[in-house]
Design an enzyme around this catalytic site. Structure first.
Site, short mmCIF file in Angstrom:
data_model
loop_
_atom_site.label_atom_id
_atom_site.label_comp_id
_atom_site.label_asym_id
_atom_site.label_seq_id
_atom_site.Cartn_x
_atom_site.Cartn_y
_atom_site.Cartn_z
CD GLU A 222 -1.20 0.47 3.65
OE1 GLU A 222 -1.57 -0.33 4.51
OE2 GLU A 222 -1.52 1.68 3.65
CB CYS B 178 -2.65 -4.28 6.29
SG CYS B 178 -2.31 -2.71 7.04
CG HIS C 134 -3.02 -6.73 10.06
ND1 HIS C 134 -1.76 -6.45 9.61
CD2 HIS C 134 -3.65 -5.54 10.21
CE1 HIS C 134 -1.63 -5.14 9.48
NE2 HIS C 134 -2.76 -4.56 9.84
CE LYS D 286 -7.64 -2.97 23.68
NZ LYS D 286 -7.99 -1.58 23.43
CB SER E 117 -7.98 0.27 6.93
OG SER E 117 -7.51 0.00 8.22
N1 ACO Z 1 1.00 2.74 30.70
C1 ACO Z 1 0.30 1.67 30.24
N2 ACO Z 1 -0.75 1.79 29.37
C2 ACO Z 1 -1.09 3.01 28.95
C3 ACO Z 1 -0.40 4.18 29.41
C4 ACO Z 1 0.68 3.99 30.32
N3 ACO Z 1 1.39 5.01 30.77
N4 ACO Z 1 -0.98 5.25 28.83
C5 ACO Z 1 -1.97 4.79 28.03
N5 ACO Z 1 -2.04 3.45 28.11
C6 ACO Z 1 -2.93 2.55 27.38
C7 ACO Z 1 -4.37 2.94 27.30
O1 ACO Z 1 -5.06 2.56 28.47
C8 ACO Z 1 -4.82 2.19 26.07
O2 ACO Z 1 -4.97 0.82 26.39
P1 ACO Z 1 -6.34 0.07 26.15
O3 ACO Z 1 -6.61 0.14 24.67
O4 ACO Z 1 -6.11 -1.33 26.61
O5 ACO Z 1 -7.35 0.80 26.93
C9 ACO Z 1 -3.61 2.25 25.15
O6 ACO Z 1 -2.51 2.58 26.00
C10 ACO Z 1 -3.69 3.25 24.00
O7 ACO Z 1 -3.91 4.52 24.55
P2 ACO Z 1 -5.12 5.45 24.07
O8 ACO Z 1 -4.98 6.75 24.79
O9 ACO Z 1 -6.39 4.70 24.17
O10 ACO Z 1 -4.91 5.65 22.51
P3 ACO Z 1 -3.95 6.64 21.73
O11 ACO Z 1 -4.57 7.95 21.59
O12 ACO Z 1 -2.56 6.55 22.23
O13 ACO Z 1 -3.96 5.95 20.27
C11 ACO Z 1 -4.03 4.21 18.66
C12 ACO Z 1 -3.68 4.58 20.09
C13 ACO Z 1 -5.52 4.45 18.40
C14 ACO Z 1 -3.74 2.74 18.47
C15 ACO Z 1 -3.17 5.05 17.70
O14 ACO Z 1 -1.83 4.73 17.92
C16 ACO Z 1 -3.47 4.83 16.24
O15 ACO Z 1 -4.40 5.41 15.69
N6 ACO Z 1 -2.65 4.00 15.54
C17 ACO Z 1 -2.85 3.66 14.15
C18 ACO Z 1 -3.80 2.51 14.07
C19 ACO Z 1 -3.96 2.04 12.66
O16 ACO Z 1 -3.12 2.16 11.82
N7 ACO Z 1 -5.09 1.45 12.41
C20 ACO Z 1 -5.32 0.83 11.15
C21 ACO Z 1 -5.28 -0.62 11.40
S1 ACO Z 1 -5.20 -1.50 9.95
C22 ACO Z 1 -3.69 -1.17 9.41
O17 ACO Z 1 -2.77 -1.76 9.85
C23 ACO Z 1 -3.55 -0.16 8.41
#
Ligand code: ACO
Length: 404
Positions: free
Chosen positions: A82, A116, A246, A255, A358
């Site tokens: 991609e 992906c 993936h 999860k 996606s």
């Molecule tokens: N210690 C431990 N855990 C922590 C801490 C800490 N200090 N701070 C946050 N966390 C945890 C949160 O509780 C959360 O865990 P949970 O999901 O089990 O509740 C996790 O860390 C992530 O934190 P969030 O605040 O919920 O999310 P964030 O705003 O950091 O974004 C996300 C995470 C959504 C995964 C972001 O990185 C993202 O958008 N990534 C891209 C995803 C993507 O590409 N998706 C397409 C998938 S398909 C493909 O591959 C193309």
């Protein structure tokens, strides 16, 4: 043809990487956010001397050389990616340089693209070719190559880069169970790249997580139905020795397995023990949407599925945690981790694979593994990939190099 599947594999990832702990400090994120919160250890990235073309050229030439395959023996080559290098010219045509040198230009196939999922589409095309009446007796080759780069913000630590090459043919140690496939395809805007001048995607992280889990549910139901139709008995996680996902980041894999366990609970399947049934009972009447939104269900199912996760999924998570999201290569890098960790004990095992792209496209399918003669033995594949050696020879960079 019998046992069509993957005969040989090679993986390449950039030698440059950044530790997620260092990235947390650099980004001012709380300690543990990327390592525990996302479940990632390290992230590989391309510097300006390499890209998806050079990575895939390396993976293909190395595979041909190390398994001693004559380039004339390749009859079909398909690429999943991609990462847009050119809006018309396929990555496959760049790879033709390797084959033209040996006088082979008679090679079918081009690139497949949808986030992906392109690598899986390419793999199915090549496997179907070998199983078809147009097969000419030569090998097929599948290449997954991507560089995942995100804009500054919460998605940036979920980048990564790699290329994987896979040789396809009959009598394979990694054989498709062709009848067992469940797909789910739909129109969504969870992650896409509308800005053609930018390598950054537009991503709605939360939506992409829900889309992924909904697609997983749907594929699992269809996979189970196909299994029951052709096998005569119901499928449960007890019938899978390993489950490979993936992996955009490891937390989503944790999860996802918990979600499959919850699905088994709802289907009253044999893989769920009495203690787990009791803990999951309060969630049995949730609607689909409620169940995706319930944090309590997420935590409880992860907890009750933990032992099975450690046995069936953990051995598949090594490379994605060390390298990051490799987009099309991510699922196959997770599978490569299993070969790396368990090659001597995989004879006869069933591996269930979940591919997600996606936008969205997704399929669940399965492999049956068996010991074969060298060079196509599982232990030789592990030796050739030399994942430990490649990880050891990486250079860690200061996180500021990728952050401006
Ligand atoms: N210690 C431990 N855990 C922590 C801490 C800490 N200090 N701070 C946050 N966390 C945890 C949160 O509780 C959360 O865990 P949970 O999901 O089990 O509740 C996790 O860390 C992530 O934190 P969030 O605040 O919920 O999310 P964030 O705003 O950091 O974004 C996300 C995470 C959504 C995964 C972001 O990185 C993202 O958008 N990534 C891209 C995803 C993507 O590409 N998706 C397409 C998938 S398909 C493909 O591959 C193309």
């Amino acid at each position: 043809n019998n046992d069509v599947g993957i005969l040989a594999m090679e993986i390449y990832f950039p030698p440059t990487c950044v530790q997620q702990e260092a990235l947390e400090v650099h980004d001012g994120a709380s300690k543990g956010k990327y390592t525990i919160g996302l479940g990632q250890d390290c992230m590989a990235f391309c510097t300006d001397v390499e890209d998806v073309i050079s990575m895939s050229l390396t993976a293909v030439s190395s595979l041909l050389e190390k398994y001693q395959i004559d380039p004339k023996q390749i009859g079909r080559l398909e690429v999943g990616s991609e990462t847009v290098i050119d809006k018309s010219k396929s990555i496959k045509t760049f790879l033709m340089q390797i084959f033209e040198e040996h006088g082979n230009t008679d090679i079918e196939g081009v690139d497949s693209t949808n986030a992906c999922y392109g690598g899986t589409a390419a793999l199915f095309n090549v496997v179907n070719w070998v199983e078809s009446s147009s097969w000419d007796g030569r090998y097929g080759l599948v290449v997954c190559t991507d560089s995942a780069v995100y804009a500054e913000g919460p998605a940036r630590p979920t980048g990564g880069a790699a290329a994987i090459a896979m040789l396809i043919g009959p009598n394979a140690p990694i054989a498709f169970e062709s009848k067992f496939r469940g797909s789910h395809m739909s129109h969504a805007y969870d992650f896409y790249k509308p800005n053609l001048a930018s390598e950054y995607p537009v991503v709605d992280g939360k939506l992409s997580q829900t889309c992924y889990l909904m697609a997983l549910d749907s594929c699992y139901k269809r996979f189970c139905a196909k299994f029951e139709k052709f096998q005569g008995n119901p499928f449960s996680l007890s019938d899978a020795d390993y489950v490979v996902f993936h992996s955009p980041y490891n937390k989503l894999v944790q999860k996802s397995f918990a979600r499959l366990y919850f699905m088994d609970f709802l289907r009253n399947a044999s893989s769920v023990d009495e203690a787990a049934k009791e803990k999951l009972a309060p969630y049995s009447s949730l609607s689909g949407d409620e169940s995706y939104a319930s944090r309590d269900l997420e935590k409880t199912s992860q907890q009750v599925a933990k032992q099975l996760y450690d046995a069936k999924v953990q051995p598949t998570t090594f490379v994605p945690k060390q390298v990051g999201n490799m987009y099309t290569a991510s699922l196959y890098a997770a599978f490569a981790s299993l070969i790396h960790n368990k090659h001597s004990e995989l004879d006869g095992k069933r591996v269930v694979m979940f591919s997600y792209g996606s936008g969205l496209t997704s399929t669940m399918f399965s492999f049956r593994l068996r010991e074969c003669q060298n060079p196509f033995s599982l232990s030789n594949i592990a030796t050739v990939m030399d994942i430990s050696g490649k990880l050891k020879s990486r250079h860690e960079k200061n996180s500021s190099i990728i952050c401006n």
